[in-house]
Scaffold this motif. Structure first.
Motif, short mmCIF file in Angstrom:
data_model
loop_
_atom_site.label_atom_id
_atom_site.label_comp_id
_atom_site.label_asym_id
_atom_site.label_seq_id
_atom_site.Cartn_x
_atom_site.Cartn_y
_atom_site.Cartn_z
N HIS A 269 0.85 -1.17 -0.15
CA HIS A 269 0.17 -0.04 -0.02
C HIS A 269 0.84 1.38 0.00
N TYR A 270 1.84 1.37 0.90
CA TYR A 270 2.91 2.52 1.01
C TYR A 270 3.45 2.59 -0.35
N MET A 271 3.67 1.61 -0.98
CA MET A 271 4.51 1.67 -2.25
C MET A 271 3.97 2.44 -3.45
N ILE A 272 2.53 1.78 -3.42
CA ILE A 272 1.38 2.62 -4.40
C ILE A 272 1.53 4.06 -4.16
N SER A 273 1.05 4.24 -2.99
CA SER A 273 0.84 5.93 -2.64
C SER A 273 2.14 6.68 -2.62
N ALA A 274 3.53 6.03 -2.45
CA ALA A 274 4.70 6.64 -2.79
C ALA A 274 4.70 6.94 -4.01
N LYS A 275 4.67 5.96 -5.04
CA LYS A 275 4.82 6.23 -6.23
C LYS A 275 3.75 7.15 -6.82
N MET A 276 2.98 7.53 -6.13
CA MET A 276 1.90 8.83 -6.45
C MET A 276 2.39 10.00 -5.97
N GLY A 277 3.38 10.05 -5.48
CA GLY A 277 4.02 11.18 -4.58
C GLY A 277 3.66 11.62 -3.39
N HIS A 278 3.25 10.56 -2.62
CA HIS A 278 2.84 10.75 -1.16
C HIS A 278 3.98 10.53 -0.23
N GLU A 279 4.31 11.78 0.31
CA GLU A 279 5.63 11.99 1.14
C GLU A 279 5.80 10.67 2.08
N GLU A 280 4.55 10.86 3.10
CA GLU A 280 4.31 9.86 4.39
C GLU A 280 4.49 8.69 4.11
N SER A 281 4.11 8.47 2.89
CA SER A 281 4.38 6.73 2.60
C SER A 281 5.62 6.48 2.16
N LEU A 282 6.48 7.24 1.63
CA LEU A 282 7.68 7.10 1.49
C LEU A 282 8.69 7.07 2.67
N THR A 283 8.07 7.80 3.80
CA THR A 283 8.78 7.87 5.08
C THR A 283 8.48 6.68 5.68
N ALA A 284 7.27 6.26 5.69
CA ALA A 284 6.86 4.82 6.40
C ALA A 284 7.45 3.93 5.71
N ILE A 285 7.91 3.53 4.40
CA ILE A 285 8.69 2.62 3.71
C ILE A 285 10.02 2.65 4.39
N ARG A 286 10.62 3.94 4.59
CA ARG A 286 11.99 4.10 4.96
C ARG A 286 12.09 3.56 6.28
N ASP A 287 11.10 3.80 7.10
CA ASP A 287 11.16 3.66 8.66
C ASP A 287 11.07 2.04 8.62
N MET A 288 10.22 1.41 8.07
CA MET A 288 10.27 -0.01 7.79
C MET A 288 11.45 -0.79 7.40
N PHE A 289 11.96 -0.05 6.39
CA PHE A 289 13.47 -0.64 6.18
C PHE A 289 14.28 -0.68 7.11
N MET A 290 14.35 0.58 7.85
CA MET A 290 15.24 0.88 8.92
C MET A 290 15.19 -0.09 10.19
N LYS A 291 13.78 -0.63 10.17
CA LYS A 291 13.62 -1.67 11.36
C LYS A 291 13.54 -3.30 10.97
N GLY A 292 13.98 -3.32 9.51
CA GLY A 292 13.89 -4.56 9.13
C GLY A 292 12.73 -5.18 8.31
N ARG A 293 11.61 -4.30 8.46
CA ARG A 293 10.18 -4.65 8.00
C ARG A 293 10.14 -4.67 6.28
N ALA A 294 11.07 -3.92 5.88
CA ALA A 294 10.76 -3.69 4.48
C ALA A 294 12.44 -3.70 3.70
N THR A 295 12.57 -4.38 2.54
CA THR A 295 13.86 -4.59 2.06
C THR A 295 14.37 -3.25 1.57
N LYS A 296 15.86 -3.17 1.14
CA LYS A 296 16.32 -2.33 0.45
C LYS A 296 15.87 -1.91 -0.93
N ALA A 297 15.62 -3.21 -1.56
CA ALA A 297 15.15 -2.98 -2.85
C ALA A 297 13.65 -2.12 -2.95
#
Length: 133
Positions: free
Chosen positions: A65-93
């Protein structure tokens, strides 16, 4: 919402999910409205669906869900994925894909007229702020 307005579905999603405006909280009904709006391309509703999935421990769906909205220019979603990556809940890719998609969306939204409108709005707000002092 009966006419299919994504904005109406988004607002109904908020009202039902959070139980606002004397409306009894109904999370399932709120999610239903978020889904309707998201299917019509509403980035904020898609972000909410990511947030809900994240809160329920559905990290893979949250990233989607965050990926789709980030690709629509939603900054909070990009931040959420970054935070998930930092906590090991999303991949670097996944984070890289979201970042590139977000940057592409932001670039596509840029135009000389939009930039001028932003500048004028900023100047207007500064003037109002000075008047209030």
């Amino acid at each position: 919402a009966e006419l299919g307005s994504s904005e109406a579905h988004y607002h109904l999603g908020i009202v039902y999910y959070c139980g606002l405006d004397d409306v009894k909280e109904d999370k399932a009904r709120g999610i239903h409205h978020f889904q309707k709006a998201a299917m019509k391309g509403d980035a904020e509703s898609r972000h909410w669906l990511g947030f809900i999935e994240f809160e329920e421990g559905g990290y893979d769906l949250a990233v989607q869900h965050y990926m789709i909205s980030a690709k629509m220019g939603h900054e909070e979603s990009l931040t959420a994925i970054r935070d998930m990556f930092m906590k090991g809940r999303a991949t670097k890719a996944e984070y890289t894909e979201a970042l590139r998609g977000y940057q592409t969306a932001v670039e596509e939204m840029k135009s000389p007229l939009r930039e001028e409108a932003k500048r004028l709005e900023s100047n207007k707000m500064e003037g109002i702020s000075r008047e209030l002092r």
